[in-house]
Design a protein around this motif. Sequence first.
Motif, PDB file in Angstrom:
ATOM      1  N   LEU A  95       0.841  -1.198   0.000  1.00  0.00           N
ATOM      2  CA  LEU A  95       0.000   0.000   0.000  1.00  0.00           C
ATOM      3  C   LEU A  95       0.874   1.246   0.000  1.00  0.00           C
ATOM      4  O   LEU A  95       1.943   1.269   0.602  1.00  0.00           O
ATOM      5  N   ARG A  96       0.409   2.269  -0.677  1.00  0.00           N
ATOM      6  CA  ARG A  96       1.113   3.544  -0.729  1.00  0.00           C
ATOM      7  C   ARG A  96       1.119   4.168   0.672  1.00  0.00           C
ATOM      8  O   ARG A  96       0.292   3.846   1.508  1.00  0.00           O
ATOM      9  N   PRO A  97       2.039   5.102   0.944  1.00  0.00           N
ATOM     10  CA  PRO A  97       2.130   5.720   2.272  1.00  0.00           C
ATOM     11  C   PRO A  97       0.844   6.447   2.682  1.00  0.00           C
ATOM     12  O   PRO A  97       0.095   6.938   1.839  1.00  0.00           O
ATOM     13  N   THR A  98       0.628   6.543   3.991  1.00  0.00           N
ATOM     14  CA  THR A  98      -0.590   7.182   4.494  1.00  0.00           C
ATOM     15  C   THR A  98      -0.671   8.658   4.132  1.00  0.00           C
ATOM     16  O   THR A  98      -1.760   9.217   4.074  1.00  0.00           O
ATOM     17  N   VAL A  99       0.466   9.288   3.849  1.00  0.00           N
ATOM     18  CA  VAL A  99       0.439  10.696   3.449  1.00  0.00           C
ATOM     19  C   VAL A  99      -0.387  10.883   2.171  1.00  0.00           C
ATOM     20  O   VAL A  99      -0.935  11.949   1.929  1.00  0.00           O
TER      21      VAL A  99
ATOM     22  N   ILE B  23     -20.674  11.798   8.084  1.00  0.00           N
ATOM     23  CA  ILE B  23     -19.487  11.278   7.410  1.00  0.00           C
ATOM     24  C   ILE B  23     -18.455  12.394   7.274  1.00  0.00           C
ATOM     25  O   ILE B  23     -18.770  13.492   6.826  1.00  0.00           O
ATOM     26  N   SER B  24     -17.218  12.077   7.667  1.00  0.00           N
ATOM     27  CA  SER B  24     -16.105  13.022   7.566  1.00  0.00           C
ATOM     28  C   SER B  24     -14.976  12.376   6.781  1.00  0.00           C
ATOM     29  O   SER B  24     -14.791  11.152   6.829  1.00  0.00           O
ATOM     30  N   VAL B  25     -14.194  13.196   6.086  1.00  0.00           N
ATOM     31  CA  VAL B  25     -13.038  12.721   5.337  1.00  0.00           C
ATOM     32  C   VAL B  25     -11.801  13.441   5.863  1.00  0.00           C
ATOM     33  O   VAL B  25     -11.802  14.659   6.011  1.00  0.00           O
ATOM     34  N   PHE B  26     -10.760  12.646   6.163  1.00  0.00           N
ATOM     35  CA  PHE B  26      -9.517  13.193   6.705  1.00  0.00           C
ATOM     36  C   PHE B  26      -8.365  12.846   5.771  1.00  0.00           C
ATOM     37  O   PHE B  26      -8.274  11.719   5.281  1.00  0.00           O
ATOM     38  N   ASP B  27      -7.480  13.812   5.552  1.00  0.00           N
ATOM     39  CA  ASP B  27      -6.285  13.589   4.746  1.00  0.00           C
ATOM     40  C   ASP B  27      -5.195  12.947   5.587  1.00  0.00           C
ATOM     41  O   ASP B  27      -5.073  13.226   6.772  1.00  0.00           O
ATOM     42  N   GLY B  28      -4.375  12.103   4.943  1.00  0.00           N
ATOM     43  CA  GLY B  28      -3.197  11.552   5.602  1.00  0.00           C
ATOM     44  C   GLY B  28      -2.108  12.603   5.641  1.00  0.00           C
ATOM     45  O   GLY B  28      -2.266  13.658   5.050  1.00  0.00           O
ATOM     46  N   PRO B  29      -1.043  12.425   6.359  1.00  0.00           N
ATOM     47  CA  PRO B  29      -0.727  11.197   7.090  1.00  0.00           C
ATOM     48  C   PRO B  29      -1.510  11.096   8.391  1.00  0.00           C
ATOM     49  O   PRO B  29      -2.014  12.095   8.880  1.00  0.00           O
ATOM     50  N   PHE B  30      -1.584   9.904   8.910  1.00  0.00           N
ATOM     51  CA  PHE B  30      -2.355   9.648  10.117  1.00  0.00           C
ATOM     52  C   PHE B  30      -1.386   9.513  11.284  1.00  0.00           C
ATOM     53  O   PHE B  30      -1.050   8.420  11.715  1.00  0.00           O
ATOM     54  N   THR B  31      -0.922  10.635  11.774  1.00  0.00           N
ATOM     55  CA  THR B  31       0.150  10.671  12.770  1.00  0.00           C
ATOM     56  C   THR B  31      -0.246  10.056  14.099  1.00  0.00           C
ATOM     57  O   THR B  31       0.622   9.608  14.843  1.00  0.00           O
ATOM     58  N   GLU B  32      -1.537   9.996  14.395  1.00  0.00           N
ATOM     59  CA  GLU B  32      -1.960   9.416  15.666  1.00  0.00           C
ATOM     60  C   GLU B  32      -1.873   7.890  15.650  1.00  0.00           C
ATOM     61  O   GLU B  32      -2.005   7.246  16.673  1.00  0.00           O
ATOM     62  N   THR B  33      -1.631   7.312  14.496  1.00  0.00           N
ATOM     63  CA  THR B  33      -1.558   5.867  14.359  1.00  0.00           C
ATOM     64  C   THR B  33      -0.105   5.422  14.354  1.00  0.00           C
ATOM     65  O   THR B  33       0.663   5.847  13.503  1.00  0.00           O
ATOM     66  N   ARG B  34       0.263   4.581  15.296  1.00  0.00           N
ATOM     67  CA  ARG B  34       1.644   4.101  15.367  1.00  0.00           C
ATOM     68  C   ARG B  34       1.917   3.071  14.272  1.00  0.00           C
ATOM     69  O   ARG B  34       2.934   3.111  13.624  1.00  0.00           O
ATOM     70  N   GLU B  35       1.016   2.124  14.092  1.00  0.00           N
ATOM     71  CA  GLU B  35       1.181   1.094  13.069  1.00  0.00           C
ATOM     72  C   GLU B  35       0.074   1.226  12.039  1.00  0.00           C
ATOM     73  O   GLU B  35      -1.063   1.548  12.380  1.00  0.00           O
TER      74      GLU B  35
END
Length: 120
Positions: A44-48, A60-72
């Motif tokens: 998979l491509r990077p979360t950014v 419904i909400s849409v959030f852009d990456g990166p997902f910094t709150e996620t460790r893995e």
Amino acid sequence: MQFLSMIRINENGTRRPDEQLMRAMGQLIDEMTAEGTLLDTAGLRPTVEGKRVRLRSGRISVFDGPFTETREVIGGYAILEAPTMQRAVELTRRFLALHGEGWELECEVRQMERGPDGCG
């Protein structure tokens, strides 16, 4: 039965595969595809570059990456054909074993459940 093996990585700390590892993974993919145990796989491509779509309280909400709150994060997946969970785990171990020392990866293996029409 089909199983989904999800490769969990620490996106900020994971090494990139070198040419030797890529060749070994290619050989394993070819072998498992020929024997019918690997149905599909991809990284998979990077979360950014990703989006998260969330439903909360009917909104419904849409959030852009990166997902910094996620460790893995999920870094890739494989769809496996196996008669048992034990066999699906053995197939996943073959993939992880290619990496050797110096890598810290984790795969989550779960059986896929499909409805009578073939959909999830």
